[in-house]
Design an enzyme around this catalytic site. Sequence first.
Site, PDB file in Angstrom:
ATOM      1  N   TYR A   1      34.475  44.508  51.636  1.00  0.00           N
ATOM      2  CA  TYR A   1      35.181  45.123  50.501  1.00  0.00           C
ATOM      3  C   TYR A   1      34.407  44.850  49.204  1.00  0.00           C
ATOM      4  O   TYR A   1      34.148  45.758  48.411  1.00  0.00           O
ATOM      5  CB  TYR A   1      36.596  44.538  50.433  1.00  0.00           C
ATOM      6  CG  TYR A   1      37.405  44.970  49.245  1.00  0.00           C
ATOM      7  CD1 TYR A   1      38.066  46.195  49.227  1.00  0.00           C
ATOM      8  CD2 TYR A   1      37.518  44.143  48.120  1.00  0.00           C
ATOM      9  CE1 TYR A   1      38.812  46.585  48.132  1.00  0.00           C
ATOM     10  CE2 TYR A   1      38.269  44.534  47.027  1.00  0.00           C
ATOM     11  CZ  TYR A   1      38.918  45.754  47.033  1.00  0.00           C
ATOM     12  OH  TYR A   1      39.642  46.142  45.937  1.00  0.00           O
TER      13      TYR A   1
ATOM     14  N   LYS B   1      32.328  47.681  46.998  1.00  0.00           N
ATOM     15  CA  LYS B   1      32.676  47.970  45.593  1.00  0.00           C
ATOM     16  C   LYS B   1      31.456  47.770  44.700  1.00  0.00           C
ATOM     17  O   LYS B   1      31.214  48.559  43.781  1.00  0.00           O
ATOM     18  CB  LYS B   1      33.818  47.055  45.129  1.00  0.00           C
ATOM     19  CG  LYS B   1      35.178  47.428  45.679  1.00  0.00           C
ATOM     20  CD  LYS B   1      35.818  48.523  44.833  1.00  0.00           C
ATOM     21  CE  LYS B   1      37.288  48.732  45.170  1.00  0.00           C
ATOM     22  NZ  LYS B   1      37.881  49.840  44.418  1.00  0.00           N
TER      23      LYS B   1
END
Length: 327
Positions: free
Chosen positions: A153, A157
């Site tokens: 994650y 990002k």
Amino acid sequence: MSKRFLVTGGFGFIGSHLVERLLADGARAHVVDDLSTSPISLDAFLDLLGRPAALTHDLCTVLDYCQGNPRDSFDGVFHLASVVGPVGVLPHAGKIAHMMINDMTALSDLASRMGAKIVDVSTSEVYGGGRDGWCSEDDTKLIQANVTVRLEYAVGKLAAETALVNRTKVSPLQASIVRPFNVAGPRQSAKGGFVLPRFIQQALAGEPLTVYHDGTMVRAFTHVSDIVDGILLAMERGENGRAYNIGNPRNKTTILELAKRVLRVTGSRSEISFVDPAAIFGPLFAEANDKYPDASLALRSLGWDPKHGVDFVIQDMADYIRSGRTA
Ligand code: UDP
């Protein structure tokens, strides 16, 4: 003519508050959302807003929307659509980074065609824990050795942010980035695994508050309306290619202290129990390092002024949960 904004993830937790604010400010909004992480019923949310003509939507993924070559035109794009939460991300293991980069590429193409600025709502997870938790925009990012879904994650990002910033260097595209720290407030769902909706629901139900490990983890919680202020300021004043920490450093607390505050503010007599999260959510669950923001850049150059303390955040969420509203 009022301004019109594209809001990806506009029916999510932060997105729904952003959409409400845009409409209240007299702007128009078009939401693209596949409702996959939406904490509210769409009908109830639209009813709450009075089904305004200024709000339109497409219920699909960001990629499907962009690949449909929409003819819409926008003054700006707020990008919030994303898988989210320490528990919410687990079913997407192995596909998260890919999804984030594809979405960002497609949105950058779309925004470039329209001459619209993008505000990318990223995450404080990109710091990987910073300097013993203290995270400044100027610091080197840490890629932790342990490969987890949470790491995917964070690097997804960060990769999407990096590509976006580089697009601003080689093309006329304008973009700013916001990195929120531990957002909380009404409509946040306990499903993603976030601590405050869990603690408050547990406190109101008279169940034990599940503090993980020994509760010494450090976070800084920020009310969702303060986060929305930061996102809007980034669109209005954010420097091209710049990232801003949006998190209230005054709200820094350990999780054990947070649990005690929840009991005090809600008047609950629940106990605090110390548990191993892997025993609840399985071995893919991972803890983040301590994190809290250096917010001086946003305070100084955006004029961001977060207003709400931790007790207010707890009270506001507890009132919402007690009200039993779905939107
Ligand atoms: N946490 C906890 N009990 C819970 C949920 C979370 O002790 O029931 C802890 C979690 O381990 C972390 C902190 O609360 O240290 C914040 O968790 P959250 O998932 O809200 O945010 P993040 O870890 O992504 O900052």
